[in-house]
Design a protein around this motif. Sequence first.
Motif, short mmCIF file in Angstrom:
data_model
loop_
_atom_site.label_atom_id
_atom_site.label_comp_id
_atom_site.label_asym_id
_atom_site.label_seq_id
_atom_site.Cartn_x
_atom_site.Cartn_y
_atom_site.Cartn_z
N PRO A 9 0.83 -1.21 0.00
CA PRO A 9 0.00 0.00 0.00
C PRO A 9 0.87 1.26 0.00
N SER A 10 0.54 2.18 -0.91
CA SER A 10 1.30 3.44 -0.96
C SER A 10 0.67 4.47 -0.03
N ILE A 11 1.41 4.89 0.98
CA ILE A 11 0.83 5.82 1.97
C ILE A 11 0.71 7.23 1.41
N LEU A 12 1.19 7.45 0.19
CA LEU A 12 0.99 8.77 -0.41
C LEU A 12 -0.51 9.12 -0.44
N SER A 13 -1.34 8.10 -0.61
CA SER A 13 -2.80 8.32 -0.67
C SER A 13 -3.47 8.21 0.69
N ALA A 14 -2.68 8.00 1.75
CA ALA A 14 -3.28 7.89 3.10
C ALA A 14 -3.47 9.29 3.69
N VAL A 38 8.75 8.93 -1.96
CA VAL A 38 9.60 10.09 -1.64
C VAL A 38 9.76 10.93 -2.91
N MET A 39 9.31 12.17 -2.85
CA MET A 39 9.38 13.05 -4.02
C MET A 39 10.05 14.36 -3.62
N ASP A 40 10.96 14.85 -4.49
CA ASP A 40 11.77 16.01 -4.09
C ASP A 40 11.39 17.30 -4.80
N VAL A 67 11.01 2.07 0.37
CA VAL A 67 11.14 3.49 0.01
C VAL A 67 11.36 3.64 -1.49
N HIS A 68 10.46 4.37 -2.13
CA HIS A 68 10.53 4.63 -3.57
C HIS A 68 11.00 6.07 -3.75
N MET A 69 12.27 6.24 -4.10
CA MET A 69 12.86 7.58 -4.22
C MET A 69 12.66 8.12 -5.63
N MET A 70 11.77 9.10 -5.74
CA MET A 70 11.60 9.82 -7.00
C MET A 70 12.32 11.16 -6.83
N VAL A 71 13.66 11.06 -6.85
CA VAL A 71 14.50 12.21 -6.50
C VAL A 71 15.69 12.29 -7.45
N GLU A 142 3.05 8.02 -14.99
CA GLU A 142 4.16 8.97 -14.89
C GLU A 142 4.30 9.30 -13.40
N PRO A 143 5.46 9.10 -12.79
CA PRO A 143 5.56 9.31 -11.35
C PRO A 143 5.28 10.75 -10.92
N GLY A 144 4.74 10.89 -9.71
CA GLY A 144 4.51 12.23 -9.15
C GLY A 144 3.23 12.34 -8.37
N PHE A 145 2.22 11.56 -8.76
CA PHE A 145 0.94 11.70 -8.08
C PHE A 145 0.19 10.37 -8.01
N GLY A 146 -0.58 10.21 -6.94
CA GLY A 146 -1.46 9.05 -6.86
C GLY A 146 -2.74 9.33 -7.63
N GLY A 147 -3.58 8.31 -7.77
CA GLY A 147 -4.90 8.49 -8.37
C GLY A 147 -4.93 8.56 -9.89
N GLN A 148 -3.79 8.23 -10.55
CA GLN A 148 -3.79 8.24 -12.03
C GLN A 148 -4.25 6.89 -12.60
N GLY A 149 -4.44 6.84 -13.90
CA GLY A 149 -4.89 5.60 -14.56
C GLY A 149 -3.72 4.76 -15.01
N LEU A 198 2.31 -5.74 -5.90
CA LEU A 198 1.44 -4.67 -6.40
C LEU A 198 1.50 -3.49 -5.45
N VAL A 199 1.81 -2.31 -6.00
CA VAL A 199 1.69 -1.07 -5.23
C VAL A 199 0.31 -0.50 -5.52
N ALA A 200 -0.40 -0.12 -4.47
CA ALA A 200 -1.71 0.51 -4.69
C ALA A 200 -1.89 1.59 -3.63
N GLY A 201 -2.27 2.78 -4.08
CA GLY A 201 -2.46 3.88 -3.13
C GLY A 201 -3.93 4.26 -3.03
N SER A 202 -4.42 4.95 -4.06
CA SER A 202 -5.81 5.42 -4.00
C SER A 202 -6.80 4.26 -3.98
N ALA A 203 -6.43 3.14 -4.62
CA ALA A 203 -7.35 1.99 -4.64
C ALA A 203 -7.53 1.40 -3.25
C1 DX5 Z 1 3.33 7.74 -8.09
C2 DX5 Z 1 3.73 6.84 -6.92
C3 DX5 Z 1 2.77 5.70 -6.74
C4 DX5 Z 1 1.38 6.19 -6.41
C5 DX5 Z 1 0.42 5.04 -6.51
O1 DX5 Z 1 4.40 8.56 -8.43
O2 DX5 Z 1 5.00 6.29 -7.14
O3 DX5 Z 1 3.24 4.85 -5.70
O4 DX5 Z 1 1.36 6.71 -5.11
O5 DX5 Z 1 -0.86 5.60 -6.34
P1 DX5 Z 1 -2.09 4.97 -7.12
O6 DX5 Z 1 -2.14 3.52 -6.70
O7 DX5 Z 1 -3.26 5.76 -6.64
O8 DX5 Z 1 -1.81 5.13 -8.58
#
Ligand code: DX5
Length: 220
Positions: A9-14, A38-40, A67-71, A142-149, A198-203
């Motif tokens: 579970p991705s806590i970005l959406s928590a 982790v986003m910078d 830890v997923h470093m998008m930096v 494309e990394p940066g935000f949760g809730g995409q398709g 599987l990584v899942a945040g908004s789901a």
């Molecule tokens: C996006 C993040 C993903 C994202 C997943 O840059 O790396 O981990 O939080 O979120 P959902 O599952 O909502 O696409």
Amino acid sequence: MRKTVQIAPSILSADFSNLGQAIQHCEQGQAEYIHVDVMDGHFVPNLTIGPPVVKSLRSVTDLFIDVHMMVTNPEDLVEPFAKAGADGITFHIEASTTPMKVIDLIRSTGKQVGLSIKPKTPISTLEPFIGDVDLILVMSVEPGFGGQGYLPGSSERIKAIRQMLVEQCRDESVLIQVDGGVKLDNAREVLDAGADILVAGSAIFGTLDPVQTIKQFKAV
Ligand code: DX5
Ligand code: ZN
């Protein structure tokens, strides 16, 4: 034989005002990982959390902190995240001109080594490093935000990376993690394409019952 489904579970959406509860939900749902995005604000147009938050999470859970470093300059953050208590550290191949140095640095901390690839990056860029990492993180957004398709073509990329591992006889020892737009209705497709985790945040955290949702993911 069907592989057990591993959920991160991705806590970005928590709810960031109550991350302790999010961790409890992960534990009650029997997730295997906690995915920390982790986003910078440079490598991706968003700014999230750093080592202090991982240190706090470490103090309340024994779950694997992924830890997923998008930096940019990922080498600068490896030691801080390792010291904070991360169990796995993943960086982006696009963020370093010397990926092997970052791989060696993560390896030297004793943490799991992950290498991530963005949707538009040719998977051939992974080839020289696939023998040196524990996990390949395939971005299906494309990394940066949760809730995409979930981007079209992502399952084909996962299959091609799985095939690369088979050809290099690394199939059993390297995990494939998929991240972005993973939902209950495409999870089986993603797993059948070759994903292990599987990584899942908004789901998950976008539902009224994250615990039940995690259990549904594990049963797909
Ligand atoms: C996006 C993040 C993903 C994202 C997943 O840059 O790396 O981990 O939080 O979120 P959902 O599952 O909502 O696409
Ligand atoms: Zn992520």
